[in-house]
Design a protein around this motif. Sequence first.
Motif, PDB file in Angstrom:
ATOM      1  N   THR A 178       0.840  -1.198   0.000  1.00 36.93           N
ATOM      2  CA  THR A 178       0.000   0.000   0.000  1.00 36.93           C
ATOM      3  C   THR A 178       0.879   1.254   0.000  1.00 36.93           C
ATOM      4  O   THR A 178       2.092   1.188   0.186  1.00 36.93           O
ATOM      5  CB  THR A 178      -0.912   0.050   1.233  1.00 36.93           C
ATOM      6  OG1 THR A 178      -0.101   0.309   2.405  1.00 36.93           O
ATOM      7  CG2 THR A 178      -1.657  -1.265   1.416  1.00 36.93           C
ATOM      8  N   ASN A 179       0.217   2.401  -0.152  1.00 32.35           N
ATOM      9  CA  ASN A 179       0.937   3.676  -0.123  1.00 32.35           C
ATOM     10  C   ASN A 179       1.575   3.943   1.234  1.00 32.35           C
ATOM     11  O   ASN A 179       2.493   4.758   1.340  1.00 32.35           O
ATOM     12  CB  ASN A 179      -0.017   4.828  -0.450  1.00 32.35           C
ATOM     13  CG  ASN A 179      -0.472   4.811  -1.896  1.00 32.35           C
ATOM     14  OD1 ASN A 179      -0.060   3.935  -2.673  1.00 32.35           O
ATOM     15  ND2 ASN A 179      -1.296   5.751  -2.275  1.00 32.35           N
ATOM     16  N   ASN A 180       1.078   3.299   2.258  1.00 29.80           N
ATOM     17  CA  ASN A 180       1.566   3.567   3.612  1.00 29.80           C
ATOM     18  C   ASN A 180       2.602   2.562   4.099  1.00 29.80           C
ATOM     19  O   ASN A 180       3.039   2.632   5.251  1.00 29.80           O
ATOM     20  CB  ASN A 180       0.381   3.598   4.593  1.00 29.80           C
ATOM     21  CG  ASN A 180      -0.551   4.757   4.325  1.00 29.80           C
ATOM     22  OD1 ASN A 180      -0.107   5.861   4.047  1.00 29.80           O
ATOM     23  ND2 ASN A 180      -1.854   4.503   4.386  1.00 29.80           N
ATOM     24  N   TRP A 181       2.979   1.648   3.247  1.00 26.91           N
ATOM     25  CA  TRP A 181       3.980   0.659   3.649  1.00 26.91           C
ATOM     26  C   TRP A 181       5.280   1.334   4.081  1.00 26.91           C
ATOM     27  O   TRP A 181       5.748   2.280   3.441  1.00 26.91           O
ATOM     28  CB  TRP A 181       4.273  -0.279   2.486  1.00 26.91           C
ATOM     29  CG  TRP A 181       3.638  -1.635   2.625  1.00 26.91           C
ATOM     30  CD1 TRP A 181       2.503  -1.940   3.305  1.00 26.91           C
ATOM     31  CD2 TRP A 181       4.104  -2.851   2.030  1.00 26.91           C
ATOM     32  NE1 TRP A 181       2.228  -3.278   3.165  1.00 26.91           N
ATOM     33  CE2 TRP A 181       3.197  -3.862   2.400  1.00 26.91           C
ATOM     34  CE3 TRP A 181       5.177  -3.180   1.222  1.00 26.91           C
ATOM     35  CZ2 TRP A 181       3.340  -5.186   1.998  1.00 26.91           C
ATOM     36  CZ3 TRP A 181       5.337  -4.488   0.810  1.00 26.91           C
ATOM     37  CH2 TRP A 181       4.428  -5.481   1.197  1.00 26.91           C
ATOM     38  N   THR A 182       5.884   0.800   5.132  1.00 26.81           N
ATOM     39  CA  THR A 182       7.220   1.189   5.540  1.00 26.81           C
ATOM     40  C   THR A 182       8.198   0.086   5.112  1.00 26.81           C
ATOM     41  O   THR A 182       7.782  -0.994   4.676  1.00 26.81           O
ATOM     42  CB  THR A 182       7.303   1.360   7.059  1.00 26.81           C
ATOM     43  OG1 THR A 182       7.076   0.084   7.685  1.00 26.81           O
ATOM     44  CG2 THR A 182       6.260   2.362   7.563  1.00 26.81           C
ATOM     45  N   TYR A 183       9.475   0.351   5.282  1.00 27.07           N
ATOM     46  CA  TYR A 183      10.469  -0.693   5.008  1.00 27.07           C
ATOM     47  C   TYR A 183      10.216  -1.912   5.893  1.00 27.07           C
ATOM     48  O   TYR A 183      10.401  -3.054   5.456  1.00 27.07           O
ATOM     49  CB  TYR A 183      11.880  -0.162   5.233  1.00 27.07           C
ATOM     50  CG  TYR A 183      12.490   0.486   4.005  1.00 27.07           C
ATOM     51  CD1 TYR A 183      13.526  -0.124   3.307  1.00 27.07           C
ATOM     52  CD2 TYR A 183      12.030   1.721   3.531  1.00 27.07           C
ATOM     53  CE1 TYR A 183      14.100   0.462   2.185  1.00 27.07           C
ATOM     54  CE2 TYR A 183      12.593   2.319   2.409  1.00 27.07           C
ATOM     55  CZ  TYR A 183      13.620   1.683   1.744  1.00 27.07           C
ATOM     56  OH  TYR A 183      14.168   2.269   0.627  1.00 27.07           O
TER      57      TYR A 183
END
Length: 441
Positions: A178-183
Amino acid sequence: MKAWREKSVLALVPLIALSLSACGGNETSGKTGQEGKSAGTSAPKEVTLKIGLPGAYDITKKEIIDGFQAKYPHIKLKIDESPWSDFSQKITAQVAAGNPPDVWFQENAVILGYGKRGAAENLAPYIKRDLKQDDYNKGLFAAQTADGSVWGVPHGLNPATLVYNKKLFADNGIPAPTNNWTYQDMLDAAKKLTKDTNGDGKTDFYGFNVASSITVGWFPWSKIYGGGILDETKTKAIVTDPKTIQGLDKWVSVVKEGISPTEDILKAGGGEAQMFGSGKIAMLFSQYSNQLIYAKNYPDLDYDAAPMPKGMDGKRVVPLVTNSWVVYSRASQEVKDAAWQFLQYYLSDEAQETLAKSGNALPVKKSAEAKLDPTTRPQNKKAYADGVAEAGTTTDENPSWQEWRLAAQPIFTEIYQQRKTPEQGAKEIQEKIQAVLDKNK
């Protein structure tokens, strides 16, 4: 495509016999963009413009050149085309001898070097006068330096983003990125996607491939905790910053933990593109131009793109590579005006839409992004454009970029291969990079 390969970038050879002073935009007293009309007549004054095209029409669409010629017939074009490597070798000698094309393009870092040496026209005044800057994404200023000079404008953008195998995600019941994924979200998913399916102790599917190169490898990973390679001025190395070392440690840990294939496994599997194309790697960072490789060699690969994940510090970094057009500073003013007329056309809706449809590179004009083809993979090409708009950045390019990058890469490779710890490697890299920066002040 050769123009985008990092290893194709030739080291900047000192431009001997070049005692040029930067002409800049201060000479633009003529009616640039007014079709070169001569005094006392309504007919445009004929002018000859020599355009350098490395890679010829494989890289620059002939449709764009023909479109410009049809619109401005009084500007007579001479096309200097040759294979990319041949062009790169001869242009240094041409500039040193004072007889290069009037306008040509090369890697952005090379263009910055021309600017420092006085061979490139400062386009900042032209841009300010003739372009609506809000019509373009931030890639327009990839060749801008700290003093505000702009030594070139993009031939095309080649940003990185996350690409993923849709089938592997679906088969494992894992929601798509998603657009909010972090590493961390990306790595958590990668662990679940890494599989030994037959119990023989050998990994059959890898969740992610971590690269050893700069653009999709150590550069973005160095920033995920707020560190980096150079400071904002591009004059100081910050590789020994604890936040940088923390990012590099996370970078190499992906290989250590078996989430990513090692170099030996990649080689045995035919390389990154082959392993991703055959469904053996679920995710990787990939530059925009790679879509052409996947379309040609792996037409059945069901994959898509997602934004580059946010770093552990909550900030997104989108590495951006570009080739840039440069105008020769020692050309006559009427020729420089004609060259700028060509660049205005190249940055127009007409030419930028042609670039968008080609798939070779991402356009710099926002309106042309609507012409990106959503029917070809990856369908979410908007991820690239949105990434550039939000967080696009060059890989710390400055006039000595090629030199310091080449000095640093072997040590980054040793870190990647686990022959040196991030702490050990960072100290050596810091010293090598800073020595190059100090020498080129």
